[in-house]
Design a protein around this motif. Structure first.
Motif, PDB file in Angstrom:
ATOM      1  N   ALA A  92       0.827  -1.209   0.000  1.00  0.00           N
ATOM      2  CA  ALA A  92       0.000   0.000   0.000  1.00  0.00           C
ATOM      3  C   ALA A  92       0.864   1.262   0.000  1.00  0.00           C
ATOM      4  CB  ALA A  92      -0.942  -0.010   1.195  1.00  0.00           C
ATOM      5  N   LEU A  93       1.924   1.276   0.801  1.00  0.00           N
ATOM      6  CA  LEU A  93       2.819   2.434   0.818  1.00  0.00           C
ATOM      7  C   LEU A  93       3.513   2.623  -0.530  1.00  0.00           C
ATOM      8  CD1 LEU A  93       4.467   2.172   4.347  1.00  0.00           C
ATOM      9  CD2 LEU A  93       3.154   4.119   3.484  1.00  0.00           C
ATOM     10  N   LEU A  94       3.984   1.526  -1.118  1.00  0.00           N
ATOM     11  CA  LEU A  94       4.657   1.613  -2.410  1.00  0.00           C
ATOM     12  C   LEU A  94       3.690   2.104  -3.486  1.00  0.00           C
ATOM     13  CD1 LEU A  94       7.189   1.214  -4.106  1.00  0.00           C
ATOM     14  CD2 LEU A  94       6.561  -1.196  -4.341  1.00  0.00           C
ATOM     15  N   GLU A  95       2.486   1.577  -3.503  1.00  0.00           N
ATOM     16  CA  GLU A  95       1.483   2.020  -4.482  1.00  0.00           C
ATOM     17  C   GLU A  95       1.184   3.502  -4.321  1.00  0.00           C
ATOM     18  OE1 GLU A  95      -1.841  -0.643  -3.995  1.00  0.00           O
ATOM     19  OE2 GLU A  95      -0.776  -2.309  -4.968  1.00  0.00           O
ATOM     20  N   GLU A  96       1.081   3.983  -3.092  1.00  0.00           N
ATOM     21  CA  GLU A  96       0.821   5.405  -2.855  1.00  0.00           C
ATOM     22  C   GLU A  96       1.980   6.268  -3.342  1.00  0.00           C
ATOM     23  OE1 GLU A  96      -1.058   8.937  -1.836  1.00  0.00           O
ATOM     24  OE2 GLU A  96      -1.892   6.919  -2.078  1.00  0.00           O
ATOM     25  N   ALA A  97       3.207   5.842  -3.072  1.00  0.00           N
ATOM     26  CA  ALA A  97       4.377   6.595  -3.533  1.00  0.00           C
ATOM     27  C   ALA A  97       4.401   6.657  -5.062  1.00  0.00           C
ATOM     28  CB  ALA A  97       5.662   5.959  -3.004  1.00  0.00           C
ATOM     29  N   VAL A  98       4.146   5.538  -5.717  1.00  0.00           N
ATOM     30  CA  VAL A  98       4.119   5.501  -7.185  1.00  0.00           C
ATOM     31  C   VAL A  98       3.003   6.414  -7.704  1.00  0.00           C
ATOM     32  CG1 VAL A  98       3.588   4.030  -9.179  1.00  0.00           C
ATOM     33  CG2 VAL A  98       5.219   3.251  -7.442  1.00  0.00           C
ATOM     34  N   GLN A  99       1.845   6.334  -7.100  1.00  0.00           N
ATOM     35  CA  GLN A  99       0.703   7.156  -7.532  1.00  0.00           C
ATOM     36  C   GLN A  99       1.009   8.649  -7.378  1.00  0.00           C
ATOM     37  OE1 GLN A  99      -2.922   6.744  -5.201  1.00  0.00           O
ATOM     38  NE2 GLN A  99      -4.110   6.887  -7.090  1.00  0.00           N
ATOM     39  N   GLN A 100       1.679   9.027  -6.305  1.00  0.00           N
ATOM     40  CA  GLN A 100       2.021  10.436  -6.102  1.00  0.00           C
ATOM     41  C   GLN A 100       3.059  10.920  -7.110  1.00  0.00           C
ATOM     42  OE1 GLN A 100       3.097  11.379  -2.056  1.00  0.00           O
ATOM     43  NE2 GLN A 100       1.127  10.685  -1.242  1.00  0.00           N
ATOM     44  N   CYS A 101       3.969  10.049  -7.511  1.00  0.00           N
ATOM     45  CA  CYS A 101       5.048  10.444  -8.419  1.00  0.00           C
ATOM     46  C   CYS A 101       4.641  10.400  -9.889  1.00  0.00           C
ATOM     47  CB  CYS A 101       6.269   9.558  -8.190  1.00  0.00           C
ATOM     48  SG  CYS A 101       7.058   9.847  -6.597  1.00  0.00           S
ATOM     49  N   ALA A 102       3.718   9.537 -10.249  1.00  0.00           N
ATOM     50  CA  ALA A 102       3.380   9.313 -11.658  1.00  0.00           C
ATOM     51  C   ALA A 102       2.970  10.572 -12.415  1.00  0.00           C
ATOM     52  CB  ALA A 102       2.305   8.233 -11.773  1.00  0.00           C
ATOM     53  N   PRO A 103       2.197  11.486 -11.852  1.00  0.00           N
ATOM     54  CA  PRO A 103       1.820  12.667 -12.634  1.00  0.00           C
ATOM     55  C   PRO A 103       2.982  13.598 -12.970  1.00  0.00           C
ATOM     56  CG  PRO A 103       0.337  12.385 -10.759  1.00  0.00           C
ATOM     57  CD  PRO A 103       1.487  11.438 -10.567  1.00  0.00           C
ATOM     58  N   MET A 104       4.076  13.510 -12.218  1.00  0.00           N
ATOM     59  CA  MET A 104       5.177  14.463 -12.392  1.00  0.00           C
ATOM     60  C   MET A 104       6.459  13.851 -12.928  1.00  0.00           C
ATOM     61  SD  MET A 104       4.608  16.321  -8.722  1.00  0.00           S
ATOM     62  CE  MET A 104       4.631  14.731  -7.901  1.00  0.00           C
ATOM     63  N   HIS A 105       6.573  12.528 -12.894  1.00  0.00           N
ATOM     64  CA  HIS A 105       7.832  11.868 -13.245  1.00  0.00           C
ATOM     65  C   HIS A 105       7.577  10.693 -14.182  1.00  0.00           C
ATOM     66  CE1 HIS A 105       9.762  14.129 -10.004  1.00  0.00           C
ATOM     67  NE2 HIS A 105       8.742  13.787  -9.245  1.00  0.00           N
ATOM     68  N   ALA A 106       8.515  10.476 -15.098  1.00  0.00           N
ATOM     69  CA  ALA A 106       8.383   9.363 -16.039  1.00  0.00           C
ATOM     70  C   ALA A 106       8.844   8.042 -15.441  1.00  0.00           C
ATOM     71  CB  ALA A 106       9.196   9.652 -17.305  1.00  0.00           C
ATOM     72  N   ARG A 107       9.777   8.118 -14.482  1.00  0.00           N
ATOM     73  CA  ARG A 107      10.329   6.887 -13.893  1.00  0.00           C
ATOM     74  C   ARG A 107      10.513   7.058 -12.398  1.00  0.00           C
ATOM     75  NH1 ARG A 107      15.695   6.177 -17.409  1.00  0.00           N
ATOM     76  NH2 ARG A 107      15.912   8.292 -16.629  1.00  0.00           N
ATOM     77  N   MET A 108      10.508   5.906 -11.719  1.00  0.00           N
ATOM     78  CA  MET A 108      10.869   5.877 -10.308  1.00  0.00           C
ATOM     79  C   MET A 108      11.999   4.871 -10.147  1.00  0.00           C
ATOM     80  SD  MET A 108       8.670   4.914  -6.876  1.00  0.00           S
ATOM     81  CE  MET A 108       8.165   6.549  -6.349  1.00  0.00           C
ATOM     82  N   PHE A 109      13.053   5.302  -9.468  1.00  0.00           N
ATOM     83  CA  PHE A 109      14.189   4.451  -9.166  1.00  0.00           C
ATOM     84  C   PHE A 109      14.196   4.100  -7.682  1.00  0.00           C
ATOM     85  CE2 PHE A 109      15.664   6.792 -12.912  1.00  0.00           C
ATOM     86  CZ  PHE A 109      16.227   5.783 -13.671  1.00  0.00           C
TER      87      PHE A 109
END
Length: 165
Positions: A102-119
């Protein structure tokens, strides 16, 4: 996360290191980790007001049971246009209960509108964590980074997830 949460977050982080990294890092190093010192550093950073870092907490029955932090990807001292999951730790008593997901999904969801990738960086030998990230759609991209703990090499590998799809 609030300032009042710093102590509990530090407890989760330190206990998480001591649990997840047992056998992967020198035990004397893990035994010497201090919740009080980590909490003091966390409070100082919190007062520093770095708004680029987002701290998330997960609660169950009013108790903090997990913590994650994300922000701009760090390439050395340079921040890039990509995002990075800096940390995710779950109270060892709650590992496997879906809180990390759940925490990982929330972090990805917050970053997706502003970033193309997450490392993210993960210990090469941390098989459990690597499986967790792979199930969430992250893939090792071949980058490795040396990490020295009390004179012992503990290499990390980099994972990436495309946030545009």
């Amino acid at each position: 996360m609030t300032l009042a949460d710093c102590g509990r977050v530090s407890e989760i982080r330190i206990r998480g290191w001591q649990s997840a990294y047992r056998g992967l890092m020198p035990q004397p190093y893990l035994d010497a980790l201090s919740v009080a010192e980590d909490s003091e550093r966390r409070r100082a950073r919190f007062h520093g007001g770095d708004t680029r870092v987002v701290n998330l907490v997960a609660e169950r029955d009013g108790e903090i049971v997990g913590w994650a932090a994300h922000g701009p990807y760090r390439d050395g001292e340079v921040r890039t246009s990509d995002s990075e999951l800096y940390a995710i730790y779950i109270d060892p008593a709650h590992v496997g209960s879906g809180i990390g997901r759940a925490l990982l999904e929330e972090a990805v969801q917050q970053c997706a509108p502003m970033h193309a990738r997450m490392f993210l960086w993960v210990l090469e030998e941390n098989v459990r964590a690597r499986r967790f990230y792979e199930r969430a759609g992250f893939r090792a991209d071949g980058a490795e980074e040396p990490f020295d703990v009390d004179g012992v090499a503990v290499p990390e590998v980099r994972y990436v997830k495309d946030l545009t799809s």
